[in-house]
Motif scaffolding. Structure first.
Motif, PDB file in Angstrom:
ATOM      1  N   SER A   1      -1.790   4.853   6.987  1.00  0.00           N
ATOM      2  CA  SER A   1      -2.941   5.722   7.196  1.00  0.00           C
ATOM      3  C   SER A   1      -4.079   4.956   7.870  1.00  0.00           C
ATOM      4  CB  SER A   1      -3.424   6.258   5.844  1.00  0.00           C
ATOM      5  OG  SER A   1      -4.630   6.949   5.999  1.00  0.00           O
ATOM      6  N   ASP A   2      -4.900   5.671   8.621  1.00  0.00           N
ATOM      7  CA  ASP A   2      -6.055   5.055   9.278  1.00  0.00           C
ATOM      8  C   ASP A   2      -7.149   4.683   8.285  1.00  0.00           C
ATOM      9  OD1 ASP A   2      -4.656   5.587  11.511  1.00  0.00           O
ATOM     10  OD2 ASP A   2      -6.077   6.995  12.388  1.00  0.00           O
ATOM     11  N   GLU A   3      -7.056   5.175   7.061  1.00  0.00           N
ATOM     12  CA  GLU A   3      -8.087   4.915   6.058  1.00  0.00           C
ATOM     13  C   GLU A   3      -8.122   3.453   5.624  1.00  0.00           C
ATOM     14  OE1 GLU A   3      -7.627   7.577   2.776  1.00  0.00           O
ATOM     15  OE2 GLU A   3      -7.129   9.244   4.104  1.00  0.00           O
ATOM     16  N   TYR A   4      -6.999   2.777   5.721  1.00  0.00           N
ATOM     17  CA  TYR A   4      -6.903   1.389   5.279  1.00  0.00           C
ATOM     18  C   TYR A   4      -6.695   0.467   6.474  1.00  0.00           C
ATOM     19  CZ  TYR A   4      -6.390   3.421   0.660  1.00  0.00           C
ATOM     20  OH  TYR A   4      -6.609   4.120  -0.481  1.00  0.00           O
ATOM     21  N   ASP A   5      -7.196  -0.746   6.359  1.00  0.00           N
ATOM     22  CA  ASP A   5      -7.125  -1.702   7.464  1.00  0.00           C
ATOM     23  C   ASP A   5      -5.732  -2.265   7.707  1.00  0.00           C
ATOM     24  OD1 ASP A   5      -9.824  -1.457   7.990  1.00  0.00           O
ATOM     25  OD2 ASP A   5     -10.376  -3.154   6.712  1.00  0.00           O
TER      26      ASP A   5
ATOM     27  N   HIS B   1       0.809  -1.216   0.000  1.00  0.00           N
ATOM     28  CA  HIS B   1       0.000   0.000   0.000  1.00  0.00           C
ATOM     29  C   HIS B   1       0.845   1.270   0.000  1.00  0.00           C
ATOM     30  CE1 HIS B   1      -3.289  -2.718   0.969  1.00  0.00           C
ATOM     31  NE2 HIS B   1      -4.112  -1.726   0.700  1.00  0.00           N
TER      32      HIS B   1
ATOM     33  N   TYR C   1       0.148   4.932   1.988  1.00  0.00           N
ATOM     34  CA  TYR C   1      -1.218   4.772   2.491  1.00  0.00           C
ATOM     35  C   TYR C   1      -1.319   3.631   3.516  1.00  0.00           C
ATOM     36  CZ  TYR C   1      -2.756   7.865  -1.225  1.00  0.00           C
ATOM     37  OH  TYR C   1      -2.932   8.947  -2.039  1.00  0.00           O
TER      38      TYR C   1
ATOM     39  N   GLU D   1      -2.972  -0.899   8.337  1.00  0.00           N
ATOM     40  CA  GLU D   1      -2.284  -0.265   9.469  1.00  0.00           C
ATOM     41  C   GLU D   1      -2.662  -0.966  10.769  1.00  0.00           C
ATOM     42  OE1 GLU D   1      -2.172   2.317  12.949  1.00  0.00           O
ATOM     43  OE2 GLU D   1      -4.003   1.916  11.832  1.00  0.00           O
ATOM     44  N   ARG D   2      -3.942  -1.281  10.908  1.00  0.00           N
ATOM     45  CA  ARG D   2      -4.415  -1.984  12.101  1.00  0.00           C
ATOM     46  C   ARG D   2      -3.864  -3.408  12.141  1.00  0.00           C
ATOM     47  NH1 ARG D   2     -10.219  -2.689  11.649  1.00  0.00           N
ATOM     48  NH2 ARG D   2      -9.619  -4.650  10.726  1.00  0.00           N
TER      49      ARG D   2
END
Length: 91
Positions: free
Chosen positions: A41-45, A35, A38, A47-48
């Motif tokens: 970023s918190d916009e995509y899973d 990714h 990105y 990162e979690r």
């Protein structure tokens, strides 16, 4: 299985946790790299996923699983006997 024979399964459990933690972190790290910027970023899973994969590596695993595995392989470490017999598991 060791537990069915009335023995501890500490070594097998430790190695399985270590393998699963390393594999999940490698997969999450690859996903973040795919990714690009990105990925953090918190916009995509992803990162979690990376954050969740990194936590067990530092908290749930033995202090140094490689040392623990080497101790078993070299004979420096042995499983302690069970405190009590497991019901229903005959030899």
């Amino acid at each position: 299985m060791a537990q069915e024979r009335g023995r501890r399964n500490t070594r097998e459990t430790s190695l399985a946790k270590w393998f699963a933690t390393e594999a999940s972190f490698a997969a999450a790290s690859d996903a973040v790299q795919i990714h690009g910027a990105y990925g953090y970023s918190d916009e995509y899973d992803v990162e979690r996923y990376l954050r969740n994969a990194k936590a067990p590596a530092s908290t749930k695993a033995p202090p140094n699983p490689r040392t623990s595995a080497a101790g078993y392989a070299l004979g420096y470490r042995e499983d302690r006997p069970l405190r009590c017999e497991l019901p229903g598991y005959g030899e």
